[in-house]
Motif scaffolding. Structure first.
Motif, short mmCIF file in Angstrom:
data_model
loop_
_atom_site.label_atom_id
_atom_site.label_comp_id
_atom_site.label_asym_id
_atom_site.label_seq_id
_atom_site.Cartn_x
_atom_site.Cartn_y
_atom_site.Cartn_z
N TYR A 116 -17.86 56.40 -16.81
CA TYR A 116 -17.81 55.52 -15.64
C TYR A 116 -16.79 54.39 -15.78
O TYR A 116 -16.60 53.63 -14.82
N THR A 156 -18.85 49.26 -8.59
CA THR A 156 -19.91 49.21 -9.59
C THR A 156 -20.71 47.92 -9.38
O THR A 156 -20.12 46.84 -9.26
N VAL A 177 -23.24 52.89 -10.20
CA VAL A 177 -21.86 53.29 -9.96
C VAL A 177 -21.81 54.08 -8.66
O VAL A 177 -22.44 55.13 -8.54
#
Length: 250
Positions: A66, A75, A85
């Motif tokens: 991520y 995020t 996310v």
């Protein structure tokens, strides 16, 4: 070679996250009003998120998926230990053909983009329901009373080209925003291009064709002008979603 291997490793990591993806959607409708507050219309928003926790690999100096470029639209830090996310976002409008007062004014008052969908609609039938444009009335088999307009769909770049992740998310979303569907409509457009590239035909035209192929893969087809439609009664859409689920192992 090393770059291709890194891309392949990231793709595998992303696909492994699909079982943890959650769809979120909300809507808003007025109790009374007219034009953009017509009670026969409901604006909706949706997103797909993955909740992530501190990664042991990160402690060892390995970048978690991520934090790779292009894996997130945004995020949100939830607390010291977890984040959401966002990988997919969409918004649109649902029109209740039975209860909308003036569909033309409701679309025109919202925005120029929504006004482009006005040609889908005709007058009213003997029961007072708003009808579709004559040619569409003869083509659409679904008997629902809701027309769903998809305004914008965005997928984080790293998730594209993984076998239909974006298409699957859009298809799954439609299950929830199409409560009583008569028709689903979209105006395919490469919204990811910046303003300079939109004026470059050598870039714009291939990008537009790619977007159209994406919607075609979900059972959408050209209708009037640049608008594309999907008949919920046509099994093409559901068959496509089912096949993508199999392809992605879900």
């Amino acid at each position: 070679m090393a770059a291709r291997r890194r891309d392949s490793d990231l793709s595998r990591q992303l696909l492994a996250q699909l079982e943890w993806v959650e769809l979120h959607h909300s809507s808003q409708a007025s109790l009374a009003g007219s034009d953009e507050t017509d009670p026969g219309t409901s604006d909706w928003w949706a997103s797909a998120t993955v909740r992530v926790l501190p990664d042991e690999d990160e402690a060892d100096g390995i970048q978690p998926w991520y934090k790779a470029e292009g894996t997130a639209l945004s995020t949100k830090q939830l607390d010291e230990e977890s984040s959401d996310v966002t990988i997919f976002e969409a918004n649109g409008l649902t029109i209740d053909l039975q209860h909308v007062e003036d569909v033309h004014d409701a679309l025109d008052a919202r925005s120029e983009d929504y006004a482009k969908f006005i040609p889908l609609f005709g007058g009213r039938d003997q029961f007072g329901f708003v009808t579709l444009q004559d040619d569409l009335e003869d083509q659409i088999e679904s008997l629902g009373t809701h027309v769903v307009i998809i305004d914008r769909v965005r997928l984080a770049p790293a998730w594209r080209g993984l076998g239909g992740v974006g298409r699957l998310l859009a298809g799954r979303l439609l299950r929830w925003v199409c409560a009583d569907p008569r028709l689903v409509a979209v105006l395919p457009f490469p919204i990811s291009l910046d303003s300079a590239l939109l004026k470059d035909d050598s870039t714009f035209e291939p990008a537009l064709e790619q977007v159209r192929r994406t919607w075609a893969a979900l059972g959408f087809r050209p209708a009037t002008g640049r608008l594309w439609i999907m008949d919920p009664a046509d099994e093409t859409h559901q068959n496509a979603v089912t096949q993508m689920e199999k392809t992605l192992g879900l």
